[in-house]
Scaffold this motif. Structure first.
Motif, mmCIF file in Angstrom:
data_model
loop_
_atom_site.group_PDB
_atom_site.id
_atom_site.type_symbol
_atom_site.label_atom_id
_atom_site.label_comp_id
_atom_site.label_asym_id
_atom_site.label_seq_id
_atom_site.Cartn_x
_atom_site.Cartn_y
_atom_site.Cartn_z
ATOM 1 N N LYS A 278 119.472 -15.674 -144.332
ATOM 2 C CA LYS A 278 119.445 -15.785 -145.791
ATOM 3 C C LYS A 278 120.806 -15.498 -146.426
ATOM 4 O O LYS A 278 120.889 -14.939 -147.517
ATOM 5 C CB LYS A 278 118.388 -14.855 -146.388
ATOM 6 N N GLY A 279 121.870 -15.866 -145.703
ATOM 7 C CA GLY A 279 123.199 -15.669 -146.251
ATOM 8 C C GLY A 279 124.224 -16.474 -145.492
ATOM 9 O O GLY A 279 123.921 -17.155 -144.494
ATOM 10 N N THR A 280 125.461 -16.437 -145.967
ATOM 11 C CA THR A 280 126.581 -17.106 -145.310
ATOM 12 C C THR A 280 127.693 -16.099 -145.081
ATOM 13 O O THR A 280 127.876 -15.159 -145.864
ATOM 14 C CB THR A 280 127.112 -18.271 -146.166
ATOM 15 N N CYS A 281 128.430 -16.324 -143.996
ATOM 16 C CA CYS A 281 129.558 -15.468 -143.650
ATOM 17 C C CYS A 281 130.832 -16.315 -143.726
ATOM 18 O O CYS A 281 130.923 -17.366 -143.078
ATOM 19 C CB CYS A 281 129.378 -14.880 -142.249
ATOM 20 N N GLU A 282 131.778 -15.834 -144.490
ATOM 21 C CA GLU A 282 133.023 -16.559 -144.686
ATOM 22 C C GLU A 282 134.192 -15.717 -144.197
ATOM 23 O O GLU A 282 134.242 -14.505 -144.438
ATOM 24 C CB GLU A 282 133.221 -16.904 -146.170
ATOM 25 N N THR A 283 135.130 -16.384 -143.517
ATOM 26 C CA THR A 283 136.298 -15.668 -143.008
ATOM 27 C C THR A 283 137.379 -16.682 -142.637
ATOM 28 O O THR A 283 137.190 -17.899 -142.744
ATOM 29 C CB THR A 283 135.928 -14.818 -141.786
ATOM 30 N N ARG A 284 138.503 -16.160 -142.171
ATOM 31 C CA ARG A 284 139.593 -16.975 -141.612
ATOM 32 C C ARG A 284 139.902 -16.446 -140.223
ATOM 33 O O ARG A 284 140.026 -15.222 -140.040
ATOM 34 C CB ARG A 284 140.845 -16.906 -142.488
ATOM 35 N N ILE A 285 140.029 -17.366 -139.279
ATOM 36 C CA ILE A 285 140.333 -16.977 -137.913
ATOM 37 C C ILE A 285 141.541 -17.780 -137.431
ATOM 38 O O ILE A 285 141.715 -18.955 -137.799
ATOM 39 C CB ILE A 285 139.127 -17.207 -136.977
ATOM 40 N N PRO A 286 142.388 -17.202 -136.613
ATOM 41 C CA PRO A 286 143.539 -17.943 -136.054
ATOM 42 C C PRO A 286 143.092 -18.792 -134.861
ATOM 43 O O PRO A 286 142.379 -18.311 -133.977
ATOM 44 C CB PRO A 286 144.492 -16.821 -135.629
ATOM 45 N N ALA A 287 143.508 -20.039 -134.862
ATOM 46 C CA ALA A 287 143.133 -20.941 -133.773
ATOM 47 C C ALA A 287 144.152 -22.075 -133.693
ATOM 48 O O ALA A 287 145.008 -22.249 -134.579
ATOM 49 C CB ALA A 287 141.728 -21.495 -133.996
ATOM 50 N N ALA B 246 139.845 -26.471 -130.048
ATOM 51 C CA ALA B 246 140.100 -25.049 -129.809
ATOM 52 C C ALA B 246 138.793 -24.294 -129.569
ATOM 53 O O ALA B 246 138.721 -23.402 -128.708
ATOM 54 C CB ALA B 246 140.845 -24.447 -130.995
ATOM 55 N N TYR B 247 137.723 -24.617 -130.321
ATOM 56 C CA TYR B 247 136.448 -23.910 -130.153
ATOM 57 C C TYR B 247 135.802 -24.285 -128.826
ATOM 58 O O TYR B 247 135.219 -23.431 -128.135
ATOM 59 C CB TYR B 247 135.515 -24.258 -131.317
ATOM 60 N N ASP B 248 135.926 -25.578 -128.456
ATOM 61 C CA ASP B 248 135.374 -25.987 -127.171
ATOM 62 C C ASP B 248 136.144 -25.347 -126.022
ATOM 63 O O ASP B 248 135.551 -24.931 -125.018
ATOM 64 C CB ASP B 248 135.430 -27.501 -127.057
ATOM 65 N N LEU B 249 137.457 -25.249 -126.169
ATOM 66 C CA LEU B 249 138.278 -24.641 -125.117
ATOM 67 C C LEU B 249 137.992 -23.140 -124.986
ATOM 68 O O LEU B 249 138.041 -22.583 -123.889
ATOM 69 C CB LEU B 249 139.757 -24.867 -125.425
ATOM 70 N N GLY B 250 137.662 -22.483 -126.104
ATOM 71 C CA GLY B 250 137.396 -21.041 -126.048
ATOM 72 C C GLY B 250 136.214 -20.703 -125.169
ATOM 73 O O GLY B 250 136.258 -19.749 -124.382
ATOM 74 N N GLY B 251 135.123 -21.478 -125.265
ATOM 75 C CA GLY B 251 133.965 -21.253 -124.416
ATOM 76 C C GLY B 251 133.494 -19.823 -124.441
ATOM 77 O O GLY B 251 133.260 -19.229 -125.501
ATOM 78 N N ASN B 252 133.387 -19.216 -123.239
ATOM 79 C CA ASN B 252 132.995 -17.817 -123.095
ATOM 80 C C ASN B 252 134.096 -16.997 -122.437
ATOM 81 O O ASN B 252 133.843 -15.882 -121.967
ATOM 82 C CB ASN B 252 131.714 -17.703 -122.267
ATOM 83 N N ALA B 253 135.294 -17.568 -122.400
ATOM 84 C CA ALA B 253 136.384 -16.885 -121.709
ATOM 85 C C ALA B 253 136.846 -15.668 -122.497
ATOM 86 O O ALA B 253 137.026 -15.723 -123.729
ATOM 87 C CB ALA B 253 137.544 -17.846 -121.503
ATOM 88 N N ASP B 254 137.010 -14.564 -121.791
ATOM 89 C CA ASP B 254 137.442 -13.326 -122.447
ATOM 90 C C ASP B 254 138.830 -13.452 -123.068
ATOM 91 O O ASP B 254 139.141 -12.783 -124.049
ATOM 92 C CB ASP B 254 137.443 -12.186 -121.429
ATOM 93 N N GLU B 255 139.690 -14.333 -122.474
ATOM 94 C CA GLU B 255 141.048 -14.469 -123.015
ATOM 95 C C GLU B 255 141.060 -15.102 -124.404
ATOM 96 O O GLU B 255 142.031 -14.962 -125.145
ATOM 97 C CB GLU B 255 141.895 -15.327 -122.062
ATOM 98 N N HIS B 256 139.965 -15.746 -124.767
ATOM 99 C CA HIS B 256 139.890 -16.369 -126.088
ATOM 100 C C HIS B 256 138.966 -15.603 -127.047
ATOM 101 O O HIS B 256 138.619 -16.114 -128.122
ATOM 102 C CB HIS B 256 139.390 -17.815 -125.955
ATOM 103 N N TYR B 257 138.560 -14.381 -126.639
ATOM 104 C CA TYR B 257 137.662 -13.571 -127.488
ATOM 105 C C TYR B 257 138.415 -13.052 -128.719
ATOM 106 O O TYR B 257 139.560 -12.595 -128.631
ATOM 107 C CB TYR B 257 137.101 -12.397 -126.691
ATOM 108 N N GLN B 258 137.767 -13.122 -129.866
ATOM 109 C CA GLN B 258 138.333 -12.592 -131.101
ATOM 110 C C GLN B 258 137.251 -11.845 -131.880
ATOM 111 O O GLN B 258 136.096 -12.283 -131.945
ATOM 112 C CB GLN B 258 138.897 -13.710 -131.995
ATOM 113 N N ASN B 259 137.639 -10.727 -132.449
ATOM 114 C CA ASN B 259 136.778 -9.978 -133.365
ATOM 115 C C ASN B 259 137.361 -10.090 -134.772
ATOM 116 O O ASN B 259 138.567 -9.966 -134.950
ATOM 117 C CB ASN B 259 136.685 -8.506 -132.943
#
Length: 732
Positions: A216-225, A428-441
């Motif tokens: 019941k909401g939206t999350c907005e942010t900016r991420i580097p990619a 970039a999102y497809d390349l990130g997959g589940n790899a820890d090297e592409h993890y971002q918080n």
């Protein structure tokens, strides 16, 4: 009024007995202030809890309260009403006792207590100042109890409100496109990225906690990619659309090519389009040239539930670059198996799709355009970006333009740049997959419409004023409580003791209900609608029959003079506890409750009554020899009691002349005097000479005087058990 023997003969309910010492007469002088202060503290606490609940819940979300404020307020208002009623009750008792202490009337005493009920408000207002004060306070307390709940409920409500707060989230996305991701110079192998872009396929977040947005909401942010950095220039030239020399001139085109002329691989995007036409069909031909390099940029994204979306408008208007980068894989090579870099992959994926061109031609003297049909050119883009509003009926273009040269295109630059960013972001999102090297918080802004509690401070003030008014009304009745020397209540034991009820006199100096209960609380009582009877009470029910002398139990009325001696014997037996016309219950002489038949007295009617022996009655004789009534008199208490008894009225049992002496079978010591029974007066009490029965005239029984006891020699009988007719036993 019960003595020690009555207690032994009449045990408390269930057979429990309690040994008590002499009355102490102690009084509770501190209970009233402690109770008042306790009630007042609880009432103030209810007010504070109401204020705290309403202030705390204001502008707070509904899910954050496991118990809604409205439920809490309902509980507080109910508790407040109960405590206020307790304080008001103490105030009524204080007013009653202060009034009787200073002298008043029975009417006012009644209305001081009765005015606490809504049905007697008006009677209390007219009964005097003390009763009027109680009635006024009762009215206010009554209104406060009714109003405090609804008013406090009006002080809180729910409303829908847009909210925004920060939440922590996670994502896997690459900051750079690695060499070879798109394939080789000889073949592009990421058609799925192109399909996702043109078919607008949904991108999904990982199905894990903190990866998707709360419901019941939206999350907005900016991420580097991984993305692109670009710079564009624009030039314009004039083209006469009616000039034959302009035929086959380019009116619209999209073209791309790779170049290293600036020392690094760059992608050049060139876009030409007829941007405007004036009234004489002179057109403005605009050329936009953009140079593009790979870079890590900030992507504005929106996540709704698990759906990930790129915000293109914010991306172009608020473009922010983290860093540029380049790779040797983008440099031109003839090795078709060499991996491609991000620019070459973009060119292979979209270059041949986006390239397009359109030319000027003439049709029936009017300018028109024709898409290029050359290989690797798309014929759809000129149509897609063509401005169809130029020749619409509501167009603002001059009529000459609509008739001769209706040609104009929208700029394709922003759309193509957006498609480049969409392509890069999906990659970039497809390349990130589940790899820890592409993890971002990252921290996102959660926006939603939620139910929030809102407090109306006007109703909050009204609630506080109402509760304070109730407190003041109840406290007004407590003024002067310090004049009383004990804790007071309106218990029937206390008020009855104040009015000198005979049954309560044996409580000694005790005036408080608890002390009276401790002293004589095990005394059994009953009421037949006319009088209170208790252990040892005596009276007789009967009817006058044409001047005939009534017996003590109404059994001699209507008898003939010839039966005088037998009637006298029966009366004597009844006074001793026998019932000649009833079945005997052993040696138990007691108290019968039921229908005392007046047929023994010569009457066909009957009335409910108690029959019991020897003691005290609250009933007095009323009625008269003419109109009939109930004969009431008191008899002397048993000599076995410790307290003073009520003396029996004198009753001469000496037989009248002609009756003769008591038969020897009774063993009576009654003489053969010639005196007669006194006549029945038309008014006043029935005078009965004291009963004087000699030793040996009574049958011995458990707990009664026999021929050897002192009770027998004095003619007194011990108190008997009160037995209710048709009941199982005195103890049941």
């Amino acid at each position: 009024m019960a003595d020690a023997l009555s207690r032994s003969l009449l045990p408390p309910q269930g057979g429990n007995s309690k040994t008590r010492g002499p009355p102490t007469g102690k009084r509770s002088t501190q209970k009233t202030p402690l109770l008042v202060f306790l009630f007042l503290a609880l009432l103030i606490g209810c007010i504070l809890l109401t204020v705290i609940t309403l202030i705390t819940s204001d502008q707070d979300t509904v899910p954050s309260w496991r118990i809604r404020p409205s439920i809490i307020l309902a509980f507080i208002s109910g508790l407040y009403s109960i405590i206020l009623g307790g304080l008001f009750g103490v105030g009524v008792a204080v007013t009653w006792w202060r009034s009787i202490q200073h002298g008043t009337t029975l009417k006012r005493l009644h209305y001081i207590q009765a005015a606490a009920s809504p049905k007697d408000f008006w009677g209390g207002f007219a009964a005097g100042s003390s009763a009027r004060k109680v009635a006024s306070a009762a009215f206010i307390v009554f209104v406060v109890k009714l109003a405090v709940g609804p008013i406090s409920q009006r002080a809180t409500r729910t409303r829908t409100q847009s909210v925004a707060r920060n939440i922590d989230m996670n994502i896997h996305i690459a900051k750079q496109i690695s060499d070879g991701y798109y394939g080789t110079w000889g073949g592009f192998n990421r058609v799925d990225i192109v399909q996702g872009m043109f078919l607008n396929l949904t991108m999904r977040t990982e199905p894990r906690k903190d990866y998707d947005c709360p419901s019941k909401g939206t999350c907005e942010t900016r991420i580097p990619a991984a993305g692109l950095n670009y710079g564009c220039t624009s030039v314009s030239e004039t083209l006469n659309l009616l000039d034959d020399k302009s035929v086959n001139s380019t009116l619209f085109s999209i073209d791309m090519n790779m170049s290293e002329e600036f020392g690094q691989p760059m992608l050049f995007l060139t876009m030409k389009y007829l941007s405007s036409v004036d009234g004489s069909c002179l057109g403005t031909l605009t050329t936009d040239s953009c140079s593009i390099i790979p870079a890590t940029i900030w992507y504005p994204i929106t996540i709704q539930n698990s759906t990930l979306t790129l915000n293109h408008n914010d991306l172009l208007s608020e473009r922010a670059v983290v860093s540029n980068y380049t790779t040797e894989a983008d440099k031109h090579t003839n090795n078709l198996t060499a991996p491609t870099g991000p620019l070459q992959g973009l060119y292979l994926g979209l270059g041949t799709i986006l390239k397009a061109e359109a030319f000027l031609n003439k049709s029936d003297g009017m300018s028109a355009y024709t898409p290029s049909l050359k290989p690797l050119r798309s014929a759809q883009w000129p149509d897609l970006f063509f401005d169809t509003t130029i020749n619409a009926n509501d167009s603002t273009s001059p009529a000459y333009v609509r008739e001769n040269c209706p040609l104009r295109w929208f700029s394709p630059r922003d759309s193509i740049i957006q498609s480049f960013f969409e392509f890069s972001f999906r990659s970039a999102y497809d390349l990130g997959g589940n790899a820890d090297e592409h993890y971002q918080n990252f921290t996102a802004i959660f926006r939603s419409s939620e139910l929030w509690f809102s407090t109306d401070y006007g109703w909050l003030a009204a609630t506080v004023v109402t509760m304070v008014l109730g407190n003041a009304a109840a406290m007004s009745l407590l003024w002067g409580w310090w004049d009383l020397d004990r804790y007071v209540s309106l218990s029937s034991l206390e008020t009855g003791r104040a009015f000198g009820a005979p049954i309560l006199l044996s409580a000694g100096p005790e005036k408080e209900s608890k002390a009276i209960i401790d002293e004589i609380g095990n005394e059994r009582v009953a009421h037949d609608g006319d009088e209170l009877v208790w252990n040892g009470t005596v009276y007789a029910s009967g009817r006058w029959e044409g001047g005939t002398v009534p017996t003590v139990r109404g059994r001699m009325g209507g008898r003939t003079s010839g039966d005088t001696e037998g009637s006298f014997r029966n009366s004597l037996r009844e006074l001793e506890g026998e019932s000649p016309n009833r079945h005997s219950f052993g040696n138990v002489r007691g108290h019968w409750r039921g229908m005392s038949s007046v047929s023994h007295g010569g009457s066909g009617s009957s009335s409910a009554s108690f029959e019991h022996s020897l003691g005290v009655s609250t009933r007095k004789w009323f009625g008269g020899p003419e109109g009939g009534g109930t004969v009431k008199h008191t008899r002397q208490r048993s000599g076995s009691g410790s307290g003073p008894g009520t003396p029996m009225l004198p009753l001469s049992l000496t037989p009248a002349s002609g009756i003769g002496a008591e038969p020897s079978s009774r063993g009576s010591a009654v003489g053969n005097e010639s005196s007669q029974l006194p006549p029945i007066k038309s008014s006043g009490g029935l005078q009965i000479p004291p009963l004087n029965v000699g030793v040996g005239t009574r049958r011995g029984s458990a707990g009664e005087g026999s021929g050897t006891g002192s009770g027998a020699s004095s003619g007194k009988r011990p108190l008997s058990l009160i037995v209710e007719r048709n009941s199982q036993s005195p103890q049941d």
